[in-house]
Design a protein around this motif. Structure first.
Motif, short mmCIF file in Angstrom:
data_model
loop_
_atom_site.label_atom_id
_atom_site.label_comp_id
_atom_site.label_asym_id
_atom_site.label_seq_id
_atom_site.Cartn_x
_atom_site.Cartn_y
_atom_site.Cartn_z
N ASP A 150 0.83 -1.22 0.00
CA ASP A 150 0.00 0.00 0.00
C ASP A 150 0.86 1.26 0.00
O ASP A 150 0.62 2.20 -0.76
N ALA A 151 1.89 1.23 0.88
CA ALA A 151 2.79 2.39 0.99
C ALA A 151 3.50 2.62 -0.34
O ALA A 151 3.63 3.75 -0.81
N SER A 152 3.91 1.53 -0.95
CA SER A 152 4.63 1.61 -2.22
C SER A 152 3.75 2.24 -3.31
O SER A 152 4.20 3.08 -4.10
N ARG A 153 2.46 1.86 -3.33
CA ARG A 153 1.52 2.46 -4.30
C ARG A 153 1.41 3.96 -4.04
O ARG A 153 1.41 4.77 -4.96
N GLY A 154 1.33 4.34 -2.77
CA GLY A 154 1.26 5.76 -2.41
C GLY A 154 2.49 6.52 -2.88
O GLY A 154 2.39 7.62 -3.43
N VAL A 155 3.66 5.90 -2.71
CA VAL A 155 4.92 6.54 -3.12
C VAL A 155 4.91 6.75 -4.65
O VAL A 155 5.27 7.83 -5.15
N GLN A 156 4.47 5.72 -5.39
CA GLN A 156 4.46 5.83 -6.85
C GLN A 156 3.56 6.98 -7.30
O GLN A 156 3.90 7.77 -8.18
N GLU A 157 2.41 7.08 -6.64
CA GLU A 157 1.46 8.13 -6.99
C GLU A 157 2.06 9.52 -6.70
O GLU A 157 1.95 10.44 -7.51
N LEU A 158 2.73 9.63 -5.56
CA LEU A 158 3.35 10.91 -5.20
C LEU A 158 4.47 11.26 -6.18
O LEU A 158 4.62 12.40 -6.60
N LYS A 162 5.10 16.15 10.57
CA LYS A 162 6.23 15.28 10.21
C LYS A 162 6.50 14.23 11.28
O LYS A 162 7.46 13.47 11.19
N ASP A 163 5.62 14.18 12.26
CA ASP A 163 5.81 13.30 13.41
C ASP A 163 5.34 11.88 13.09
O ASP A 163 4.30 11.42 13.55
N VAL A 164 6.16 11.16 12.30
CA VAL A 164 5.75 9.84 11.80
C VAL A 164 5.76 8.75 12.87
O VAL A 164 5.27 7.64 12.64
N GLU A 165 6.31 9.06 14.04
CA GLU A 165 6.24 8.09 15.15
C GLU A 165 5.09 8.42 16.11
O GLU A 165 4.90 7.72 17.11
N GLY A 166 4.37 9.49 15.82
CA GLY A 166 3.20 9.84 16.63
C GLY A 166 3.51 10.16 18.09
O GLY A 166 2.77 9.77 18.98
N VAL A 167 4.62 10.89 18.31
CA VAL A 167 5.05 11.13 19.70
C VAL A 167 4.75 12.54 20.22
O VAL A 167 4.99 12.82 21.39
N THR A 168 4.27 13.43 19.34
CA THR A 168 4.04 14.81 19.79
C THR A 168 2.70 14.92 20.52
O THR A 168 1.78 14.12 20.28
N PRO A 169 2.58 15.92 21.40
CA PRO A 169 1.32 16.10 22.11
C PRO A 169 0.13 16.23 21.15
O PRO A 169 -0.96 15.73 21.44
N HIS A 170 0.33 16.89 20.01
CA HIS A 170 -0.76 17.06 19.04
C HIS A 170 -1.29 15.70 18.59
O HIS A 170 -2.50 15.44 18.60
N ASP A 195 1.44 8.88 4.54
CA ASP A 195 0.29 9.67 5.03
C ASP A 195 0.72 11.09 5.35
O ASP A 195 0.00 12.06 5.06
N ALA A 196 1.93 11.22 5.95
CA ALA A 196 2.43 12.56 6.32
C ALA A 196 2.61 13.42 5.07
O ALA A 196 2.27 14.61 5.07
N VAL A 197 3.12 12.81 3.98
CA VAL A 197 3.31 13.59 2.75
C VAL A 197 1.96 14.12 2.27
O VAL A 197 1.83 15.31 1.95
N TYR A 198 0.95 13.25 2.25
CA TYR A 198 -0.38 13.69 1.80
C TYR A 198 -0.90 14.81 2.70
O TYR A 198 -1.45 15.80 2.21
N MET A 199 -0.70 14.67 4.01
CA MET A 199 -1.20 15.69 4.94
C MET A 199 -0.50 17.04 4.73
O MET A 199 -1.06 18.08 5.04
N GLN A 200 0.73 16.98 4.22
CA GLN A 200 1.50 18.23 4.05
C GLN A 200 1.18 18.95 2.74
O GLN A 200 1.68 20.05 2.50
#
Ligand code: NDP
Length: 291
Positions: free
Chosen positions: A22-30, A121-129, A283-288
């Motif tokens: 799935d991630a690979s398909r997302g990368v190709q699209e980007l 950019k918090d791909v480990e999901g560690v920020t308070p947000h 997902d982070a790239v799409y969100m940005q």
């Protein structure tokens, strides 16, 4: 390993492969849109275990087409200088995800460093947000290990409604977030920790659990005889056992004899965690992207 145990093994690879595809398909699209996803990791000083994870992440990132950039910083770096580097990466439009490899030297405050990461950019999901978004059930980047544990449990196809889950460990990155994710799956989670053990209550909690999540970091601490017949056992532990062999937090053979499913160590939670790191990066790239 007996054939009976082999049939109960909940291996990470099949799920990790699906997530990576799935991630690979997302990368190709980007890439078709001229965007090359890039994940950056900061390493301070040298820690052999941390370097091993980093190289593994690089290999998987490159497999799906994500550029992997590592910044090696001197172990004596001042806190302010490291915060500046994080800020620079936050502002760099060519970097989409940032990981701070742990452990950090004693003089650096882990939470101050992690909380400085841009939530986008918090791909480990560690920020308070992102932690707050998880708590509220809102969109955000979720902690990869907690998500890996949840996805592995869901992949069994078991009906989770009202199931008793016992989670051993209450860290911010594994135990606490997995309880929130499993609450959202309509289970009834209980979090145990070192004081549960000290008060002699861990065994009785584990014994009534339909699902056991072990994330305490103590080799084979959870005894197989504690496991309820037919329980699902997810072992997130990564420990060095005798002869340098990697072992989990659960006494594997004895637990496997009673469980309906059990994750192996290695080969269970770890590979799904790395795959979800790649998914989070995409997902982070799409969100940005604006708009
Ligand atoms: P932490 O050390 O941050 O937390 C450990 C937790 O376990 C604490 O809440 C602690 O309780 C609890 N604990 C420790 N000893 C006992 C005990 N005897 N009985 C009951 N609870 C106990 O660890 P992490 O959450 O970071 O990691 C947990 C494990 O998961 C480790 O083995 C780690 O290597 C592994 N891990 C695996 C990953 C993967 O991708 N597979 C990723 C991240 C971690 P208290 O709060 O009271 O001190």
């Amino acid at each position: 390993m007996t054939g009976d145990i082999a049939s109960k093994l909940l291996k990470g690879k099949p799920l990790a492969d699906r997530i990576l595809a799935d991630a690979s398909r997302g990368v190709q699209e980007l890439k078709a849109r001229g965007i090359h996803p890039c994940l950056c990791s900061i390493e301070v000083g040298f820690d052999p275990a941390s370097r091993y994870y980093l190289e593994n992440q690089r290999r998987i990132a490159e497999r799906v087409g994500i550029k992997y950039e590592s910044r090696q910083l001197n172990e004596n770096i001042y806190q302010e200088d490291m915060l500046k580097i994080i800020e620079e990466i936050n502002l760099d439009p060519y970097i989409h995800g940032l990981i701070i490899n742990l452990p950090l030297p004693q003089h650096l405050k882990v939470s101050e460093m992690q909380w400085k990461i841009s939530s986008a950019k918090d791909v480990e999901g560690v920020t308070p947000h992102n932690m707050g978004a998880l708590f509220l059930g809102a969109q955000g980047l979720k902690p990869c290990t907690a998500l890996a544990i949840t996805e592995l449990i869901k992949s069994t196809g078991a009906d989770l409604n009202g199931k008793e889950v016992v989670i051993i460990g209450r860290s911010n990155i594994v135990g606490k977030p997995v309880s929130i994710l499993l609450l959202a799956e309509n289970t009834t989670p209980t979090i145990c920790h070192s004081y549960t053990s000290r008060m002699g209550k861990l065994e009785s909690h584990v014994a009534r659990a339909d699902i056991v999540v072990a994330a305490l970091g103590v080799p084979e601490f959870v005894k197989g005889s504690w496991i309820k017949e037919g329980a699902i056992v997810i072992d997130a532990g990564i420990n060095e056992g005798e002869n340098g062999k990697m072992v989990g937090d659960v006494e594997f053979e004895a637990a496997a004899a009673r469980a309906s499913y059990i994750t192996p160590v290695p080969g269970g939670v770890g590979s799904v965690t790395t795959a979800l790191l790649m998914k989070n990066t995409v997902d982070a790239v799409y969100m940005q992207q604006p708009g």
